[in-house]
Design a protein around this motif. Structure first.
Motif, PDB file in Angstrom:
ATOM      1  N   THR A 155      58.278  58.738  31.428  1.00 37.49           N
ATOM      2  CA  THR A 155      57.197  57.961  31.863  1.00 37.49           C
ATOM      3  C   THR A 155      55.806  58.606  31.544  1.00 37.49           C
ATOM      4  OG1 THR A 155      58.351  57.142  33.910  1.00 37.49           O
ATOM      5  CG2 THR A 155      56.172  57.244  34.090  1.00 37.49           C
ATOM      6  N   GLY A 156      55.479  59.913  31.693  1.00 38.48           N
ATOM      7  CA  GLY A 156      54.603  60.920  31.172  1.00 38.48           C
ATOM      8  C   GLY A 156      54.401  60.600  29.831  1.00 38.48           C
ATOM      9  N   HIS A 207      59.582  62.753  33.025  1.00 39.71           N
ATOM     10  CA  HIS A 207      59.199  62.942  31.966  1.00 39.71           C
ATOM     11  C   HIS A 207      58.746  61.836  30.772  1.00 39.71           C
ATOM     12  CE1 HIS A 207      59.112  65.236  27.955  1.00 39.71           C
ATOM     13  NE2 HIS A 207      57.941  65.461  28.589  1.00 39.71           N
ATOM     14  N   LEU A 255      48.404  60.554  35.043  1.00 35.94           N
ATOM     15  CA  LEU A 255      49.794  60.452  35.483  1.00 35.94           C
ATOM     16  C   LEU A 255      50.610  61.329  34.609  1.00 35.94           C
ATOM     17  CD1 LEU A 255      51.740  58.531  36.492  1.00 35.94           C
ATOM     18  CD2 LEU A 255      51.534  57.247  34.717  1.00 35.94           C
ATOM     19  N   ALA A 256      50.478  61.892  33.347  1.00 34.98           N
ATOM     20  CA  ALA A 256      51.392  62.701  32.585  1.00 34.98           C
ATOM     21  C   ALA A 256      51.399  64.010  33.120  1.00 34.98           C
ATOM     22  CB  ALA A 256      51.105  62.514  31.093  1.00 34.98           C
ATOM     23  N   LEU A 285      53.092  64.284  36.827  1.00 31.73           N
ATOM     24  CA  LEU A 285      54.567  64.042  36.631  1.00 31.73           C
ATOM     25  C   LEU A 285      55.381  65.471  36.103  1.00 31.73           C
ATOM     26  CD1 LEU A 285      55.053  60.432  35.661  1.00 31.73           C
ATOM     27  CD2 LEU A 285      55.615  61.377  37.797  1.00 31.73           C
ATOM     28  N   LEU A 286      54.511  66.160  35.191  1.00 27.94           N
ATOM     29  CA  LEU A 286      55.038  67.281  34.744  1.00 27.94           C
ATOM     30  C   LEU A 286      55.906  68.558  35.686  1.00 27.94           C
ATOM     31  CD1 LEU A 286      55.763  68.421  31.759  1.00 27.94           C
ATOM     32  CD2 LEU A 286      53.544  69.848  32.037  1.00 27.94           C
ATOM     33  N   ALA A 301      47.446  66.512  38.604  1.00 24.61           N
ATOM     34  CA  ALA A 301      47.158  65.040  38.157  1.00 24.61           C
ATOM     35  C   ALA A 301      45.595  65.519  37.941  1.00 24.61           C
ATOM     36  CB  ALA A 301      47.288  63.771  39.144  1.00 24.61           C
ATOM     37  N   TYR A 306      46.132  60.511  31.479  1.00 21.53           N
ATOM     38  CA  TYR A 306      46.240  62.159  31.676  1.00 21.53           C
ATOM     39  C   TYR A 306      46.833  62.122  32.908  1.00 21.53           C
ATOM     40  CZ  TYR A 306      44.048  63.240  26.915  1.00 21.53           C
ATOM     41  OH  TYR A 306      43.625  63.670  25.752  1.00 21.53           O
TER      42      TYR A 306
END
Length: 279
Positions: A122-123, A120, A146-147, A150-151, A174, A144
């Motif tokens: 990292t996002g 999280h 990446l975040a 990773l969710l 992603a 966008y």
């Protein structure tokens, strides 16, 4: 003995203005999405609440950071909907709020476990990097993707055994994030160009960006329908066809219609992600 100078009045902070400066609708939408993922994945009430709290804190920090960084550009373009640009909220208050929310986000994220917390954070770091630097580069789509990608990992890595989500779910999230970036820029593209913002959508132009947004969201839906093991149900094929028709029917339309079409299709993808997570 001379009288002391009168005390200067402290700047007032409008609670409503501070709330509007955090981009409340996107922040609430992402928080509810994360909470839905956690509930569908079986995190339980406590785990779902923890997930929602961490994501809410992260989204608040990102939203306030975004408005603070964009202050000069918003003033130059006369944005009356931005509390910072109108002077309703002091810049120092928004800066303090952004860092306070970030400070809350760190322990809440790590409370889900080191792997989940790292995913999280990292996002969140990617979103801050977008605000501070990448927004005006050809890599503007990357934070966008990446975040959002990773969710699901933030949710599943907090489960017993810390499992990673299936690749199709990560890929779908992603693609949805990247599509949301291209769609989100469309209403403000002219103002962005006028103030020197040269992210990838601004470089490609409105028509190409609208088409890319539609393709990315359609790709997300395709992964959600075709990615899981087992045969595709008639419901899945129907949903995919309806998504394609919606995007095709709105892609070349004038004004905000392409943006609204992509957002409607993205909302369908979110519901499908939640349904897939529950199974």
């Amino acid at each position: 003995m001379p009288a002391p100078p009168p005390a200067l009045p402290l700047p007032t902070v409008s609670a409503g203005g501070l709330l509007r400066a955090c981009h409340p609708l996107p922040a609430a939408a992402v928080t509810l999405f994360a909470a839905g993922l956690a509930a569908a994945a079986g995190r339980g009430p406590a785990g779902t609440a923890l997930t929602a709290g961490a994501v809410a804190a992260g989204q608040l920090s990102v939203g306030w950071c975004n408005d603070r960084v964009d202050l000069r550009r918003d003033r130059d373009t006369g944005r009356r909907d931005k509390p910072l640009a109108t002077g309703e909220v002091p810049a120092a208050a928004v800066t303090a709020a952004a860092f306070a929310a970030l400070a809350v986000c760190v322990p809440l994220s790590l409370a889900a476990g080191p792997a989940a917390g790292a995913a999280h954070l990292t996002g969140v770091a990617a979103a801050w990097a977008y605000n501070l630097r990448l927004k005006g580069t050809a890599a503007s789509w990357l934070p966008y993707a990446l975040a959002f990608g990773l969710l699901p990992a933030f949710v599943t890595l907090g489960l017993p055994g810390s499992p990673w989500p299936p690749p199709w779910l990560t890929g779908a999230a992603a693609l949805l994030g990247a599509g949301a970036h291209f769609a989100n820029v469309l209403p403000d593209l002219a103002d962005d160009l006028a103030t020197g913002v040269r992210g990838l959508p601004q470089r490609l132009g409105a028509r190409t960006s609208a088409a890319l947004a539609a393709l990315l969201v359609l790709g997300s839906a395709a992964l959600l329908v075709l990615g899981p093991p087992g045969p595709v149900t008639p419901y899945g094929w129907t949903l995919l066809a309806l998504t394609g028709l919606l995007l095709l029917g709105t892609a070349g339309a004038p004004g905000r219609i392409p943006f609204l079409g992509v957002m409607a299709a993205a909302a369908g993808d979110v519901l499908l992600i939640l349904a897939r997570s529950a199974t």
